[in-house]
Design a protein around this motif. Structure first.
Motif, PDB file in Angstrom:
ATOM      1  N   TRP A   1       0.834  -1.200   0.000  1.00 51.22           N
ATOM      2  CA  TRP A   1       0.000   0.000   0.000  1.00 51.22           C
ATOM      3  C   TRP A   1       0.874   1.257   0.000  1.00 51.22           C
ATOM      4  O   TRP A   1       0.631   2.196  -0.735  1.00 51.22           O
ATOM      5  CB  TRP A   1      -0.887  -0.035   1.230  1.00 51.22           C
ATOM      6  CG  TRP A   1      -2.081   0.855   1.257  1.00 51.22           C
ATOM      7  CD1 TRP A   1      -2.362   1.947   0.498  1.00 51.22           C
ATOM      8  CD2 TRP A   1      -3.197   0.701   2.137  1.00 51.22           C
ATOM      9  NE1 TRP A   1      -3.558   2.494   0.852  1.00 51.22           N
ATOM     10  CE2 TRP A   1      -4.100   1.742   1.858  1.00 51.22           C
ATOM     11  CE3 TRP A   1      -3.507  -0.199   3.144  1.00 51.22           C
ATOM     12  CZ2 TRP A   1      -5.303   1.897   2.559  1.00 51.22           C
ATOM     13  CZ3 TRP A   1      -4.698  -0.043   3.818  1.00 51.22           C
ATOM     14  CH2 TRP A   1      -5.587   0.997   3.527  1.00 51.22           C
ATOM     15  N   ARG A   2       1.879   1.259   0.814  1.00 48.12           N
ATOM     16  CA  ARG A   2       2.748   2.440   0.895  1.00 48.12           C
ATOM     17  C   ARG A   2       3.682   2.576  -0.310  1.00 48.12           C
ATOM     18  O   ARG A   2       4.026   3.688  -0.710  1.00 48.12           O
ATOM     19  CB  ARG A   2       3.583   2.404   2.166  1.00 48.12           C
ATOM     20  CG  ARG A   2       2.787   2.625   3.425  1.00 48.12           C
ATOM     21  CD  ARG A   2       3.680   2.811   4.640  1.00 48.12           C
ATOM     22  NE  ARG A   2       2.941   2.769   5.876  1.00 48.12           N
ATOM     23  CZ  ARG A   2       2.172   3.741   6.350  1.00 48.12           C
ATOM     24  NH1 ARG A   2       2.022   4.840   5.670  1.00 48.12           N
ATOM     25  NH2 ARG A   2       1.537   3.610   7.498  1.00 48.12           N
ATOM     26  N   ASN A   3       4.108   1.455  -0.889  1.00 48.37           N
ATOM     27  CA  ASN A   3       5.148   1.493  -1.914  1.00 48.37           C
ATOM     28  C   ASN A   3       4.705   1.117  -3.312  1.00 48.37           C
ATOM     29  O   ASN A   3       5.416   1.410  -4.273  1.00 48.37           O
ATOM     30  CB  ASN A   3       6.291   0.548  -1.502  1.00 48.37           C
ATOM     31  CG  ASN A   3       6.853   0.934  -0.164  1.00 48.37           C
ATOM     32  OD1 ASN A   3       7.477   1.975  -0.021  1.00 48.37           O
ATOM     33  ND2 ASN A   3       6.612   0.110   0.843  1.00 48.37           N
ATOM     34  N   GLY A   4       3.595   0.418  -3.442  1.00 51.14           N
ATOM     35  CA  GLY A   4       3.167  -0.090  -4.731  1.00 51.14           C
ATOM     36  C   GLY A   4       3.762  -1.461  -4.992  1.00 51.14           C
ATOM     37  O   GLY A   4       4.718  -1.886  -4.325  1.00 51.14           O
TER      38      GLY A   4
ATOM     39  N   GLY B   1     -10.460  10.024  -8.139  1.00 53.88           N
ATOM     40  CA  GLY B   1      -9.637  11.220  -8.269  1.00 53.88           C
ATOM     41  C   GLY B   1      -9.194  11.745  -6.916  1.00 53.88           C
ATOM     42  O   GLY B   1      -8.031  12.125  -6.721  1.00 53.88           O
ATOM     43  N   ALA B   2     -10.114  11.752  -5.959  1.00 52.68           N
ATOM     44  CA  ALA B   2      -9.777  12.216  -4.611  1.00 52.68           C
ATOM     45  C   ALA B   2      -8.719  11.307  -3.980  1.00 52.68           C
ATOM     46  O   ALA B   2      -7.764  11.779  -3.365  1.00 52.68           O
ATOM     47  CB  ALA B   2     -11.037  12.255  -3.741  1.00 52.68           C
ATOM     48  N   LEU B   3      -8.878  10.012  -4.176  1.00 51.30           N
ATOM     49  CA  LEU B   3      -7.901   9.062  -3.628  1.00 51.30           C
ATOM     50  C   LEU B   3      -6.548   9.204  -4.316  1.00 51.30           C
ATOM     51  O   LEU B   3      -5.503   9.069  -3.675  1.00 51.30           O
ATOM     52  CB  LEU B   3      -8.439   7.633  -3.750  1.00 51.30           C
ATOM     53  CG  LEU B   3      -9.652   7.353  -2.854  1.00 51.30           C
ATOM     54  CD1 LEU B   3     -10.359   6.074  -3.291  1.00 51.30           C
ATOM     55  CD2 LEU B   3      -9.254   7.300  -1.389  1.00 51.30           C
ATOM     56  N   GLY B   4      -6.562   9.509  -5.600  1.00 53.32           N
ATOM     57  CA  GLY B   4      -5.310   9.777  -6.315  1.00 53.32           C
ATOM     58  C   GLY B   4      -4.627  11.033  -5.791  1.00 53.32           C
ATOM     59  O   GLY B   4      -3.394  11.079  -5.678  1.00 53.32           O
TER      60      GLY B   4
ATOM     61  N   CYS C   1      -5.674   4.758  -1.555  1.00 51.93           N
ATOM     62  CA  CYS C   1      -6.406   3.490  -1.591  1.00 51.93           C
ATOM     63  C   CYS C   1      -5.544   2.452  -2.299  1.00 51.93           C
ATOM     64  O   CYS C   1      -5.037   2.722  -3.398  1.00 51.93           O
ATOM     65  CB  CYS C   1      -7.717   3.696  -2.343  1.00 51.93           C
ATOM     66  SG  CYS C   1      -8.590   2.198  -2.807  1.00 51.93           S
ATOM     67  N   LEU C   2      -5.370   1.305  -1.696  1.00 50.96           N
ATOM     68  CA  LEU C   2      -4.524   0.275  -2.295  1.00 50.96           C
ATOM     69  C   LEU C   2      -4.989  -0.085  -3.704  1.00 50.96           C
ATOM     70  O   LEU C   2      -4.174  -0.213  -4.615  1.00 50.96           O
ATOM     71  CB  LEU C   2      -4.492  -0.966  -1.401  1.00 50.96           C
ATOM     72  CG  LEU C   2      -3.681  -2.151  -1.904  1.00 50.96           C
ATOM     73  CD1 LEU C   2      -2.226  -1.769  -2.161  1.00 50.96           C
ATOM     74  CD2 LEU C   2      -3.768  -3.304  -0.924  1.00 50.96           C
ATOM     75  N   MET C   3      -6.279  -0.242  -3.902  1.00 51.80           N
ATOM     76  CA  MET C   3      -6.782  -0.609  -5.235  1.00 51.80           C
ATOM     77  C   MET C   3      -6.571   0.511  -6.244  1.00 51.80           C
ATOM     78  O   MET C   3      -6.143   0.264  -7.370  1.00 51.80           O
ATOM     79  CB  MET C   3      -8.268  -0.959  -5.178  1.00 51.80           C
ATOM     80  CG  MET C   3      -8.543  -2.270  -4.545  1.00 51.80           C
ATOM     81  SD  MET C   3      -8.164  -3.643  -5.638  1.00 51.80           S
ATOM     82  CE  MET C   3      -9.001  -4.941  -4.779  1.00 51.80           C
ATOM     83  N   VAL C   4      -6.890   1.726  -5.865  1.00 48.76           N
ATOM     84  CA  VAL C   4      -6.710   2.854  -6.784  1.00 48.76           C
ATOM     85  C   VAL C   4      -5.232   3.033  -7.109  1.00 48.76           C
ATOM     86  O   VAL C   4      -4.865   3.261  -8.265  1.00 48.76           O
ATOM     87  CB  VAL C   4      -7.328   4.146  -6.202  1.00 48.76           C
ATOM     88  CG1 VAL C   4      -7.008   5.349  -7.074  1.00 48.76           C
ATOM     89  CG2 VAL C   4      -8.846   3.985  -6.056  1.00 48.76           C
ATOM     90  N   ASN C   5      -4.377   2.893  -6.127  1.00 50.06           N
ATOM     91  CA  ASN C   5      -2.938   3.003  -6.358  1.00 50.06           C
ATOM     92  C   ASN C   5      -2.455   1.944  -7.345  1.00 50.06           C
ATOM     93  O   ASN C   5      -1.510   2.175  -8.104  1.00 50.06           O
ATOM     94  CB  ASN C   5      -2.166   2.867  -5.048  1.00 50.06           C
ATOM     95  CG  ASN C   5      -2.468   3.955  -4.052  1.00 50.06           C
ATOM     96  OD1 ASN C   5      -3.120   4.949  -4.360  1.00 50.06           O
ATOM     97  ND2 ASN C   5      -2.020   3.774  -2.828  1.00 50.06           N
ATOM     98  N   THR C   6      -3.089   0.792  -7.336  1.00 51.33           N
ATOM     99  CA  THR C   6      -2.695  -0.316  -8.196  1.00 51.33           C
ATOM    100  C   THR C   6      -2.999  -0.045  -9.669  1.00 51.33           C
ATOM    101  O   THR C   6      -2.358  -0.617 -10.549  1.00 51.33           O
ATOM    102  CB  THR C   6      -3.392  -1.607  -7.714  1.00 51.33           C
ATOM    103  OG1 THR C   6      -2.989  -1.843  -6.359  1.00 51.33           O
ATOM    104  CG2 THR C   6      -3.027  -2.813  -8.550  1.00 51.33           C
ATOM    105  N   VAL C   7      -3.934   0.846  -9.947  1.00 56.23           N
ATOM    106  CA  VAL C   7      -4.324   1.144 -11.333  1.00 56.23           C
ATOM    107  C   VAL C   7      -3.116   1.516 -12.189  1.00 56.23           C
ATOM    108  O   VAL C   7      -3.010   1.096 -13.336  1.00 56.23           O
ATOM    109  CB  VAL C   7      -5.389   2.268 -11.368  1.00 56.23           C
ATOM    110  CG1 VAL C   7      -5.595   2.799 -12.767  1.00 56.23           C
ATOM    111  CG2 VAL C   7      -6.698   1.751 -10.790  1.00 56.23           C
TER     112      VAL C   7
END
Length: 187
Positions: free
Chosen positions: A21-24, A159-162, A103-109
């Motif tokens: 989550w923190r690093n991708g 967008g907010a999570l990004g 967000c872990l999922m949004v970051n994963t995009v």
């Protein structure tokens, strides 16, 4: 004969989740996973498979946790539930809180082209889950053009999570969240 595990799967998965989550996915190294979980790479591999398989397991765990929380939020569907989602961005968090990582999922995009089809499918299902929650809430209040508005809400949320991930601060989402809340009240 296989040796019994000498670690708690849940604790290891939680530690791995925080690391990803923190690093991708891409930036998380096996050394980082070993340090975070306290389990050597051989033990992690024996228990969870490859780094990508571990990541997939972590994403499923994250998705399940979000679903459990959203069941409570959307228990009484309507604009109030949507407002609760976006009002949450205004809740202060301590500086070390994972909420400042987005967000872990949004970051994963941003890493989807480097992951397998199962991970892409999880992210797609997660997005659909959010849209369905918003759609149900909008329909409960008889809001016109609910499908398009649910898409807008998902886009605004992601967008907010990004913004949070980019800034490293949950408060970065507040301006967008407040505009969304005002917009939803006007529907």
């Amino acid at each position: 004969m296989a040796r019994p595990r000498n670690f708690d799967d849940d604790a290891v998965l939680d530690a791995a989740m925080m690391t990803f989550w923190r690093n991708g996915f891409e930036a998380t190294t096996t050394r980082m996973l070993e340090d975070a979980t306290g389990v050597g790479i051989r033990g992690l591999s024996n228990a969870f498979g490859s780094k990508e398989q571990l990541f997939e397991t972590v994403l499923k765990r994250y998705f399940a946790a979000v679903q459990a929380n959203l069941e409570q939020v959307f228990a009484a569907p309507g604009r109030g539930a949507i407002d609760m989602v976006f009002a949450g961005f205004s809740q202060p968090e301590p500086p070390e809180a994972i909420a400042h990582a987005g967000c872990l999922m949004v970051n994963t995009v941003t890493e989807l082209e480097r992951t397998n089809a199962a991970i892409r499918a999880l992210v797609t299902a997660y997005r659909a889950y959010w849209k369905d929650g918003f759609l149900t809430a909008l329909r409960a209040d008889g809001i016109d053009d609910a499908d398009a508005r649910a898409e807008f809400l998902v886009g605004a949320l992601w967008g907010a999570l990004g913004q949070i991930k980019l800034a490293g601060d949950k408060a970065a989402a507040i301006p967008l969240a407040e505009v969304v809340r005002a917009t939803v009240r006007g529907w």
